[in-house]
Design an enzyme around this catalytic site. Structure first.
Site, PDB file in Angstrom:
ATOM      1  N   ASP A 283       0.876  -1.155  -0.012  1.00 17.28           N
ATOM      2  CA  ASP A 283      -0.029  -0.048   0.009  1.00 17.28           C
ATOM      3  C   ASP A 283       0.856   1.455  -0.059  1.00 17.28           C
ATOM      4  O   ASP A 283       1.598   1.558   0.917  1.00 17.28           O
ATOM      5  CB  ASP A 283      -0.818  -0.179   1.275  1.00 17.28           C
ATOM      6  CG  ASP A 283      -1.788   1.271   1.221  1.00 17.28           C
ATOM      7  OD1 ASP A 283      -1.876   1.847   0.495  1.00 17.28           O
ATOM      8  OD2 ASP A 283      -2.323   1.277   2.716  1.00 17.28           O
TER       9      ASP A 283
ATOM     10  N   ASN B 197      -0.169   4.390  -0.586  1.00 12.15           N
ATOM     11  CA  ASN B 197      -0.686   5.710   0.033  1.00 12.15           C
ATOM     12  C   ASN B 197      -1.186   5.720   1.187  1.00 12.15           C
ATOM     13  O   ASN B 197      -2.008   6.391   1.627  1.00 12.15           O
ATOM     14  CB  ASN B 197      -1.414   6.388  -1.207  1.00 12.15           C
ATOM     15  CG  ASN B 197      -2.594   5.451  -1.351  1.00 12.15           C
ATOM     16  OD1 ASN B 197      -2.826   4.381  -0.908  1.00 12.15           O
ATOM     17  ND2 ASN B 197      -3.542   6.113  -2.241  1.00 12.15           N
TER      18      ASN B 197
ATOM     19  N   ASP C 110      -3.740   3.978   2.655  1.00 13.42           N
ATOM     20  CA  ASP C 110      -5.263   4.009   2.736  1.00 13.42           C
ATOM     21  C   ASP C 110      -5.606   2.512   3.042  1.00 13.42           C
ATOM     22  O   ASP C 110      -6.839   2.063   3.086  1.00 13.42           O
ATOM     23  CB  ASP C 110      -6.063   4.533   1.516  1.00 13.42           C
ATOM     24  CG  ASP C 110      -5.739   3.372   0.358  1.00 13.42           C
ATOM     25  OD1 ASP C 110      -4.938   2.712   0.485  1.00 13.42           O
ATOM     26  OD2 ASP C 110      -6.180   3.905  -0.938  1.00 13.42           O
TER      27      ASP C 110
ATOM     28  N   ASP D 173      -1.794  -1.295  -4.043  1.00 17.05           N
ATOM     29  CA  ASP D 173      -2.024  -0.387  -5.075  1.00 17.05           C
ATOM     30  C   ASP D 173      -0.835  -0.740  -6.191  1.00 17.05           C
ATOM     31  O   ASP D 173       0.115  -1.159  -5.940  1.00 17.05           O
ATOM     32  CB  ASP D 173      -2.437   1.081  -4.743  1.00 17.05           C
ATOM     33  CG  ASP D 173      -1.107   1.594  -3.866  1.00 17.05           C
ATOM     34  OD1 ASP D 173       0.008   1.356  -4.087  1.00 17.05           O
ATOM     35  OD2 ASP D 173      -1.547   2.043  -2.686  1.00 17.05           O
TER      36      ASP D 173
ATOM     37  N   ASP E 185      -5.506 -10.228 -15.734  1.00 14.94           N
ATOM     38  CA  ASP E 185      -6.462 -11.005 -15.400  1.00 14.94           C
ATOM     39  C   ASP E 185      -7.502 -10.798 -16.347  1.00 14.94           C
ATOM     40  O   ASP E 185      -7.935  -9.754 -16.404  1.00 14.94           O
ATOM     41  CB  ASP E 185      -6.822 -11.205 -14.107  1.00 14.94           C
ATOM     42  CG  ASP E 185      -7.330 -12.285 -13.515  1.00 14.94           C
ATOM     43  OD1 ASP E 185      -8.220 -12.900 -13.985  1.00 14.94           O
ATOM     44  OD2 ASP E 185      -6.956 -12.547 -12.459  1.00 14.94           O
TER      45      ASP E 185
ATOM     46  N   ASP F  84      -9.947 -15.904 -16.623  1.00 17.04           N
ATOM     47  CA  ASP F  84     -10.655 -16.429 -15.528  1.00 17.04           C
ATOM     48  C   ASP F  84     -11.915 -17.395 -15.883  1.00 17.04           C
ATOM     49  O   ASP F  84     -12.348 -17.166 -17.077  1.00 17.04           O
ATOM     50  CB  ASP F  84     -11.404 -15.364 -14.981  1.00 17.04           C
ATOM     51  CG  ASP F  84     -12.389 -15.438 -13.476  1.00 17.04           C
ATOM     52  OD1 ASP F  84     -11.482 -15.681 -12.756  1.00 17.04           O
ATOM     53  OD2 ASP F  84     -13.331 -15.044 -13.612  1.00 17.04           O
TER      54      ASP F  84
ATOM     55  N   GLU G  11      -7.781 -20.546 -16.425  1.00 21.14           N
ATOM     56  CA  GLU G  11      -8.279 -21.056 -15.217  1.00 21.14           C
ATOM     57  C   GLU G  11      -9.248 -22.267 -15.687  1.00 21.14           C
ATOM     58  O   GLU G  11     -10.362 -21.676 -15.856  1.00 21.14           O
ATOM     59  CB  GLU G  11      -8.887 -19.953 -14.191  1.00 21.14           C
ATOM     60  CG  GLU G  11      -9.335 -20.837 -13.057  1.00 21.14           C
ATOM     61  CD  GLU G  11     -10.168 -19.882 -12.101  1.00 21.14           C
ATOM     62  OE1 GLU G  11     -10.283 -19.973 -10.972  1.00 21.14           O
ATOM     63  OE2 GLU G  11     -10.902 -19.070 -12.659  1.00 21.14           O
TER      64      GLU G  11
ATOM     65  N   HIS H 263      -5.304 -17.358  -5.163  1.00 23.42           N
ATOM     66  CA  HIS H 263      -6.215 -16.578  -4.295  1.00 23.42           C
ATOM     67  C   HIS H 263      -7.596 -17.084  -3.914  1.00 23.42           C
ATOM     68  O   HIS H 263      -8.393 -16.415  -3.372  1.00 23.42           O
ATOM     69  CB  HIS H 263      -6.425 -15.230  -4.753  1.00 23.42           C
ATOM     70  CG  HIS H 263      -7.221 -15.124  -6.338  1.00 23.42           C
ATOM     71  ND1 HIS H 263      -6.614 -15.907  -7.431  1.00 23.42           N
ATOM     72  CD2 HIS H 263      -8.515 -14.803  -6.511  1.00 23.42           C
ATOM     73  CE1 HIS H 263      -7.357 -15.889  -8.181  1.00 23.42           C
ATOM     74  NE2 HIS H 263      -8.582 -15.256  -7.848  1.00 23.42           N
ATOM     75  N   ASP H 264      -7.946 -18.182  -4.586  1.00 22.36           N
ATOM     76  CA  ASP H 264      -9.055 -18.984  -4.037  1.00 22.36           C
ATOM     77  C   ASP H 264      -9.053 -20.297  -3.356  1.00 22.36           C
ATOM     78  O   ASP H 264      -9.954 -20.849  -2.676  1.00 22.36           O
ATOM     79  CB  ASP H 264      -9.715 -19.517  -5.328  1.00 22.36           C
ATOM     80  CG  ASP H 264     -10.230 -18.204  -6.181  1.00 22.36           C
ATOM     81  OD1 ASP H 264     -10.593 -17.487  -5.928  1.00 22.36           O
ATOM     82  OD2 ASP H 264     -10.146 -18.533  -7.687  1.00 22.36           O
TER      83      ASP H 264
HETATM   84  C1  GLC Z   1     -12.441 -17.300 -10.540  1.00 18.38           C
HETATM   85  C2  GLC Z   1     -11.680 -16.394  -9.899  1.00 18.38           C
HETATM   86  C3  GLC Z   1     -12.411 -16.055  -8.514  1.00 18.38           C
HETATM   87  C4  GLC Z   1     -13.707 -15.520  -8.701  1.00 18.38           C
HETATM   88  C5  GLC Z   1     -14.290 -16.309  -9.872  1.00 18.38           C
HETATM   89  C6  GLC Z   1     -15.398 -15.208 -10.299  1.00 18.38           C
HETATM   90  O1  GLC Z   1     -12.470 -18.337 -10.009  1.00 18.38           O
HETATM   91  O2  GLC Z   1     -10.329 -17.035  -9.456  1.00 18.38           O
HETATM   92  O3  GLC Z   1     -11.515 -15.348  -7.440  1.00 18.38           O
HETATM   93  O4  GLC Z   1     -14.311 -15.134  -7.442  1.00 18.38           O
HETATM   94  O5  GLC Z   1     -13.717 -16.650 -10.736  1.00 18.38           O
HETATM   95  O6  GLC Z   1     -14.942 -14.216 -11.294  1.00 18.38           O
HETATM   96 CA    CA Z   2      -3.383   2.098  -1.495  1.00 16.01          CA
END
Ligand code: GLC
Ligand code: CA
Length: 535
Positions: free
Chosen positions: A22, A24, A26, A30, A99, A200, A257, A322-323
């Protein structure tokens, strides 16, 4: 000699921008924050960054709900910041992968606002609208985030499809105007110099033309068999079209993905590579992410994965994203969890295929425990306490032992993990035996040796009895990698003579010399050995 591409030999690093740095104060990571940390990434040795979405978004799904593909979300910065990110990254020989979230948009995207405004406007068919059946939704499809996948729109009395939240209406990939708008948008980013896209949920783009009901099974947790709303074969013709757009440019890539539930589906993932040249460049197979800690399981996963690929197809490998829960936490092992994470690191970076590292994995970051009141992920909110959602693996990157782990000077959007005094970049950079330096050494070793980066692989010990070993080779180069997944010593013996030297190891000193491959592996030992001559 075969000509290998950067996306085959290099290591790709996934950044979840909200949680990286981060700049700045907040509380939200970023783009300028990423720019400030490029020197770190260059030091680590990565080839490219995959950025989770940074486009304008109302953030119902933290960026995976895009309301303007041509703009940057103000919480992450501006288009100038993004241009500077590309420029600064390129100065350091780092590429940027975006992405591409085009299974759906945000409900606030202007296309959808137009689409829902009347049944006969020119954007109506850019989304998926159907009439209800006797006052009920058009069919039995369920949203991945819970409830019916159909939302009734009062204005026009029709339902629209949303595979995720109702704030994420699905685009209609059967509509060529819509597809052309997506391709145009892709060119906009390719013209800016992005090196490629992560697509995605690419296996959800196309739905059954007849909207047939999905069959239901007796599986308790996921009874719906997604026969008609996912994995439709028609998607491949559109991916061939999309590939042509990418091929208008030099040296770009795509990675899909292919989202599947446990146990994963390597054949399905591999099908997205087409003949190896005419669809996606790479696709994720989730199998390893869904397995427990086991040498044998890891072995069978990669074996099936390689076997499923088309002859000219290229594998990629991933331990977390991240999932999913963070890999180190998934591997369990109690006080041995870091040792397991090290073995996994050597595995990820020495098997054949492009490695993807999820930010913080190189530190051995763990899942963060969160209270109900701290959960922001819509999935976690909905299913708590049965499932607490994905926030636990999205908490801020741990930079140092100062307040908020150096991520921000204010309270971050998600709490910082309480173990940051022990696990952080600054202290691990100084410790040559840290897991961070193990990752770095592995990445640099791959850069020096084609056998590790792009070489062929052949199994030597197939995961029985807790150990796994394989060769990698390329022209004259030959490597031997031995991994002990267990907490007991393991003796291994491979009938192969020669002069060998340890290049990297969790337990042995580098340059140790061997004249055969009979080794006693220490508990959780991972060792990379190079052949230096005949005996
Ligand atoms: C993919 C992403 C996930 C998102 C989903 C809907 O699985 O990795 O984070 O919630 O698609 O876009
Ligand atoms: Ca920030």
């Amino acid at each position: 000699m075969k000509d290998y591409k950067w996306w085959q030999s290099g290591v790709i690093y996934q950044i979840y921008p909200r949680s990286f740095f981060d700049s700045n104060n907040d509380g939200i990571g970023d783009i300028n924050g990423i720019i400030q940390k490029l020197d770190y990434l260059q030091w680590l040795g990565i080839e490219a960054i995959w950025l989770s979405p940074i486009n304008k978004s109302p953030m119902y799904d933290f960026g995976y709900d895009i309301s303007d593909y041509y703009d940057i979300d103000p919480s992450y910065g501006t288009m100038e910041d993004f241009d500077r990110l590309i420029e600064e990254a390129h100065k350091r020989n780092i590429k940027i992968i975006m992405d591409l979230v085009v299974n759906h948009t945000s409900h606030l995207h202007k296309w959808f606002i137009k689409s829902r405004s009347s049944p006969d406007n020119d954007k109506r068919n850019w989304y998926i609208w159907r009439k209800g059946k006797n006052g009920a939704p058009p069919n039995n499809w369920k949203s991945a985030f819970g409830g019916s996948a159909w939302e009734l729109d009062i204005e026009t009395g029709e339902y629209y499809l949303h595979s995720f939240l109702k704030e994420q209406p699905d685009l209609n990939w059967r509509n060529s105007d819509m597809r052309n708008a997506i391709y145009k948008m892709m060119r906009f980013w390719l013209d800016k110099g992005v090196a490629g896209f992560r697509l995605d949920v690419v296996n959800w783009f196309v739905k059954d033309e007849k909207f047939r009901d999905n069959p239901w099974t007796i599986r308790p947790l996921n009874p719906e068999r997604h026969k008609y709303d996912r994995n439709r074969p028609e998607v491949h013709q559109y991916l061939k079209e999309l590939r042509k757009v990418i091929d208008e440019y030099d040296n770009r890539m795509t990675v899909g993905e292919v989202f599947t539930l446990p146990p994963g589906d390597p054949e399905l993932s591999a099908s997205f590579l087409g003949n190896g040249h005419d669809e996606l460049h790479m696709a994720f197979d989730f199998s390893i992410m869904y397995r427990l800690w086991s040498a044998r399981q890891f072995y069978t996963c990669i074996k099936k994965w390689y076997k499923a690929l088309p002859p000219e197809g290229w594998p990629c490998n991933v331990l977390s994203n991240h999932d999913q829960p963070r890999s180190r936490t998934r591997f369990l092992g109690g006080s041995d969890s870091e040792k397991r994470a090290r073995v996994a690191a050597v595995f990820l970076l020495t098997i054949k295929g492009t490695p993807f590292i999820y930010y913080g994995e190189e530190l051995g970051m763990t899942n963060t425990r969160l209270r109900r009141s701290e959960i922001v992920d819509p999935l976690g909110k909905r299913y708590w306490p049965v499932y607490s959602g994905r926030d636990c693996s999205r908490t801020p990157m741990l930079w140092n032992s100062k307040e908020n782990a150096g991520f921000s000077e204010t309270r971050p959007w998600l709490p910082v993990d309480s173990n940051y005094k022990k696990i952080n970049v600054k202290s691990q950079m100084k410790d040559r035996y840290s897991i961070l330096n193990l990752y770095r050494n592995l990445i640099h070793l791959r850069k020096k040796h084609k056998a590790l980066a792009v070489g062929e692989i052949s199994a030597a010990i197939k995961g029985f009895n807790g150990s796994l070993a394989y060769f990698r080779f390329y022209e004259d180069e030959k490597f031997f990698i031995a991994l002990n997944f267990s907490k007991k010593e393991k003796k291994i013996h491979i009938n192969e003579r020669g002069q060998w030297r340890v290049m990297l190891s969790t337990h042995r000193s580098n340059r140790e010399h061997l004249t055969n491959l009979s080794l006693t592996l220490a508990p959780y030992e991972a060792t990379v050995i190079m052949k230096i001559g005949e005996l």
